[in-house]
Design an enzyme around this catalytic site. Structure first.
Site, PDB file in Angstrom:
ATOM      1  N   ALA A  65       7.057  36.773 -17.429  1.00 40.80           N
ATOM      2  CA  ALA A  65       6.589  38.165 -16.938  1.00 40.80           C
ATOM      3  C   ALA A  65       7.595  38.476 -15.908  1.00 40.80           C
ATOM      4  O   ALA A  65       8.305  37.809 -15.310  1.00 40.80           O
ATOM      5  CB  ALA A  65       5.295  37.986 -16.134  1.00 40.80           C
ATOM      6  N   GLY A 108       4.905  33.516 -18.941  1.00 41.67           N
ATOM      7  CA  GLY A 108       4.508  34.222 -20.064  1.00 41.67           C
ATOM      8  C   GLY A 108       5.127  34.555 -21.279  1.00 41.67           C
ATOM      9  O   GLY A 108       4.499  34.785 -22.275  1.00 41.67           O
ATOM     10  N   GLU A 111       3.388  31.397 -22.994  1.00 43.92           N
ATOM     11  CA  GLU A 111       1.960  32.004 -23.390  1.00 43.92           C
ATOM     12  C   GLU A 111       2.294  32.980 -24.422  1.00 43.92           C
ATOM     13  O   GLU A 111       1.368  32.899 -25.337  1.00 43.92           O
ATOM     14  CB  GLU A 111       1.514  32.673 -22.021  1.00 43.92           C
ATOM     15  CG  GLU A 111       1.139  31.705 -20.945  1.00 43.92           C
ATOM     16  CD  GLU A 111       0.634  32.318 -19.615  1.00 43.92           C
ATOM     17  OE1 GLU A 111       1.450  33.172 -19.175  1.00 43.92           O
ATOM     18  OE2 GLU A 111      -0.506  31.943 -19.137  1.00 43.92           O
TER      19      GLU A 111
HETATM   20  N1  DAK Z   1      11.749  38.220 -14.126  1.00 44.53           N
HETATM   21  C1  DAK Z   1      12.679  38.970 -13.872  1.00 44.53           C
HETATM   22  N2  DAK Z   1      13.856  38.662 -13.940  1.00 44.53           N
HETATM   23  C2  DAK Z   1      14.123  37.516 -14.570  1.00 44.53           C
HETATM   24  C3  DAK Z   1      13.189  36.473 -14.894  1.00 44.53           C
HETATM   25  C4  DAK Z   1      11.787  36.943 -14.896  1.00 44.53           C
HETATM   26  N3  DAK Z   1      10.874  36.202 -14.954  1.00 44.53           N
HETATM   27  N4  DAK Z   1      14.054  35.619 -15.283  1.00 44.53           N
HETATM   28  C5  DAK Z   1      15.243  35.729 -15.023  1.00 44.53           C
HETATM   29  N5  DAK Z   1      15.374  36.895 -14.686  1.00 44.53           N
HETATM   30  C6  DAK Z   1      16.561  37.721 -14.520  1.00 44.53           C
HETATM   31  C7  DAK Z   1      17.292  37.159 -13.185  1.00 44.53           C
HETATM   32  O1  DAK Z   1      16.755  37.537 -11.854  1.00 44.53           O
HETATM   33  C8  DAK Z   1      18.887  37.370 -13.400  1.00 44.53           C
HETATM   34  O2  DAK Z   1      18.953  38.774 -13.107  1.00 44.53           O
HETATM   35  P1  DAK Z   1      20.273  39.169 -12.186  1.00 44.53           P
HETATM   36  O3  DAK Z   1      20.355  38.524 -11.051  1.00 44.53           O
HETATM   37  O4  DAK Z   1      21.565  38.676 -13.151  1.00 44.53           O
HETATM   38  O5  DAK Z   1      20.288  40.565 -12.159  1.00 44.53           O
HETATM   39  C9  DAK Z   1      18.984  37.142 -14.999  1.00 44.53           C
HETATM   40  O6  DAK Z   1      17.601  37.262 -15.453  1.00 44.53           O
HETATM   41  C10 DAK Z   1      19.485  35.762 -15.246  1.00 44.53           C
HETATM   42  O7  DAK Z   1      18.720  34.705 -14.667  1.00 44.53           O
HETATM   43  P2  DAK Z   1      19.356  33.832 -13.846  1.00 44.53           P
HETATM   44  O8  DAK Z   1      20.571  33.929 -13.151  1.00 44.53           O
HETATM   45  O9  DAK Z   1      18.325  32.991 -12.954  1.00 44.53           O
HETATM   46  O10 DAK Z   1      19.809  32.706 -15.074  1.00 44.53           O
HETATM   47  P3  DAK Z   1      19.796  31.085 -14.888  1.00 44.53           P
HETATM   48  O11 DAK Z   1      20.334  30.520 -16.078  1.00 44.53           O
HETATM   49  O12 DAK Z   1      20.408  30.680 -13.495  1.00 44.53           O
HETATM   50  O13 DAK Z   1      18.284  30.493 -14.815  1.00 44.53           O
HETATM   51  C11 DAK Z   1      15.871  30.476 -15.343  1.00 44.53           C
HETATM   52  C12 DAK Z   1      17.374  30.651 -15.519  1.00 44.53           C
HETATM   53  C13 DAK Z   1      14.956  30.937 -16.516  1.00 44.53           C
HETATM   54  C14 DAK Z   1      15.753  28.971 -14.911  1.00 44.53           C
HETATM   55  C15 DAK Z   1      15.517  31.351 -13.931  1.00 44.53           C
HETATM   56  O14 DAK Z   1      16.069  32.635 -14.475  1.00 44.53           O
HETATM   57  C16 DAK Z   1      14.011  31.461 -13.622  1.00 44.53           C
HETATM   58  O15 DAK Z   1      13.643  30.535 -13.196  1.00 44.53           O
HETATM   59  N6  DAK Z   1      13.511  32.519 -14.050  1.00 44.53           N
HETATM   60  C17 DAK Z   1      12.036  32.725 -13.744  1.00 44.53           C
HETATM   61  C18 DAK Z   1      11.106  31.905 -14.520  1.00 44.53           C
HETATM   62  C19 DAK Z   1       9.929  32.139 -14.071  1.00 44.53           C
HETATM   63  O16 DAK Z   1       9.452  31.663 -12.885  1.00 44.53           O
HETATM   64  N7  DAK Z   1       8.872  32.511 -14.917  1.00 44.53           N
HETATM   65  C20 DAK Z   1       7.535  32.448 -14.861  1.00 44.53           C
HETATM   66  C21 DAK Z   1       7.394  34.040 -14.395  1.00 44.53           C
HETATM   67  S1  DAK Z   1       5.679  34.300 -13.791  1.00 44.53           S
HETATM   68  C22 DAK Z   1      -0.784  37.590 -14.266  1.00 44.53           C
HETATM   69  C23 DAK Z   1      -0.751  36.979 -15.397  1.00 44.53           C
HETATM   70  C24 DAK Z   1       0.477  36.322 -15.828  1.00 44.53           C
HETATM   71  C25 DAK Z   1       1.591  36.386 -15.013  1.00 44.53           C
HETATM   72  C26 DAK Z   1       1.555  36.691 -14.063  1.00 44.53           C
HETATM   73  C27 DAK Z   1       0.459  37.462 -13.573  1.00 44.53           C
HETATM   74  N8  DAK Z   1      -2.082  38.135 -13.838  1.00 44.53           N
HETATM   75  C28 DAK Z   1      -3.148  37.962 -14.653  1.00 44.53           C
HETATM   76  C29 DAK Z   1      -1.868  39.023 -12.555  1.00 44.53           C
HETATM   77  C30 DAK Z   1       2.658  35.608 -15.552  1.00 44.53           C
HETATM   78  C31 DAK Z   1       3.581  35.297 -14.666  1.00 44.53           C
HETATM   79  C32 DAK Z   1       4.894  34.796 -15.289  1.00 44.53           C
HETATM   80  O17 DAK Z   1       5.284  34.888 -16.312  1.00 44.53           O
END
Ligand code: DAK
Length: 257
Positions: A65, A108, A111
């Protein structure tokens, strides 16, 4: 229909949806969810389509997400909006949906892939539920679909540690149906989808519904459901065609009725 966050095309009887926010690794926002829902509904309603593929790009299926969008939301907002319901379009799609995953499928994104009927992964795919690392938890089925797919031990490991799982561990664990080289992912999945789309559509819908019923019912109920659906195939022209073609040693030509 005009889309800004996805690309949509058809390949004969296969509908292909490409998540398209490459600058943020296809992070999933509400606009994308709405477009995905509309594209899926359009393919589901189109009698010329027999199977659907959702994919991303070589770096990411979806990295979760959109954290930037979510960061300042509060409980009132997410509860009030019933945040996440817009993603249920995948679950409501009747035709088979295949996730073709290369690169990251996190949070997400993992998921969303699990909402599809099956996952084919490139060998560079990385799955995971890293929500715990950013102070939240899976909210689109991670704690529910993952145990059903990989069992409690793996689901607890993946959800509680937030670690990334490579394609081979995902396949060994039962999350992924097949692993292929990244350069072959699209061709393999499109061939698989074309094969499915070539079979009788009502039979394919019945099979999908019956397999999904296994997750929602007791064994006895599921077996009864399967038996009745099996009986139902004998009301189809395609059952006559398929069996007669076998007997006559010719290729069947299904009319999807
Ligand atoms: N959201 C927004 N931007 C993201 C992103 C994300 N999930 N993942 C990556 N990006 C963006 C980065 O900020 C970066 O943007 P700039 O800095 O270039 O502007 C760009 O994509 C490239 O990412 P990285 O520079 O970080 O790339 P790397 O290759 O170094 O790293 C990575 C890739 C996938 C390891 C890293 O980007 C990362 O850790 N990303 C986040 C992964 C993550 O934590 N995903 C889970 C998200 S939480 C809910 C229900 C469901 C959910 C929430 C609430 N409720 C019922 C309320 C679900 C939550 C989730 O999915």
């Amino acid at each position: 229909m005009t889309y800004h966050n996805i690309l949509v095309e058809t390949r004969d009887r296969v509908g292909l949806i490409r998540l398209n926010r490459p600058k943020v690794l296809n992070a999933l926002n509400e606009a994308l969810a709405g477009e995905l829902g509309r594209a899926l509904a359009a393919f589901d309603a189109d009698p010329g389509i027999g199977a659907i593929v959702i994919t991303g790009n070589e770096k990411a299926f979806a990295a979760g997400a959109d954290i930037a969008a979510m960061a300042e939301w509060d409980y009132q907002k997410v509860y009030g909006d019933n945040y996440i319901t817009s993603w249920e379009s995948v679950k409501h799609t009747r035709k088979p949906v295949i996730a073709a995953v290369a690169g990251y499928a996190l949070g997400g994104g993992c998921e969303l892939a699990m909402m599809c009927d099956l996952i084919v992964a490139a060998d560079n795919a990385k799955f995971g539920q890293p929500e715990v690392t950013i102070g939240t938890m899976p909210g689109m089925g991670g704690t529910q679909r993952l145990p059903r797919a990989v069992g409690k031990a793996k689901a607890m490991d993946w959800c509680l540690t937030g670690r990334m799982i490579d394609a081979f561990e995902a396949e060994r664990s039962g999350l992924v149906a097949r692993v292929v080289p990244p350069e072959k992912l699209e061709d393999e999945v499109l061939a698989m989808a074309a094969r499915i789309a070539g079979f009788s559509l009502p039979v394919v819908l019945k099979i999908k519904e019956a397999v999904n019923r296994a997750y929602e019912s007791s064994l006895a109920e599921g077996l009864l459901f399967e038996r009745r659906e099996f009986h139902g195939t004998f009301g189809l022209d395609d059952q006559k065609e398929g069996m007669r073609a076998f007997v006559e040693k010719r290729k069947s030509s299904f009319r999807h009725r």
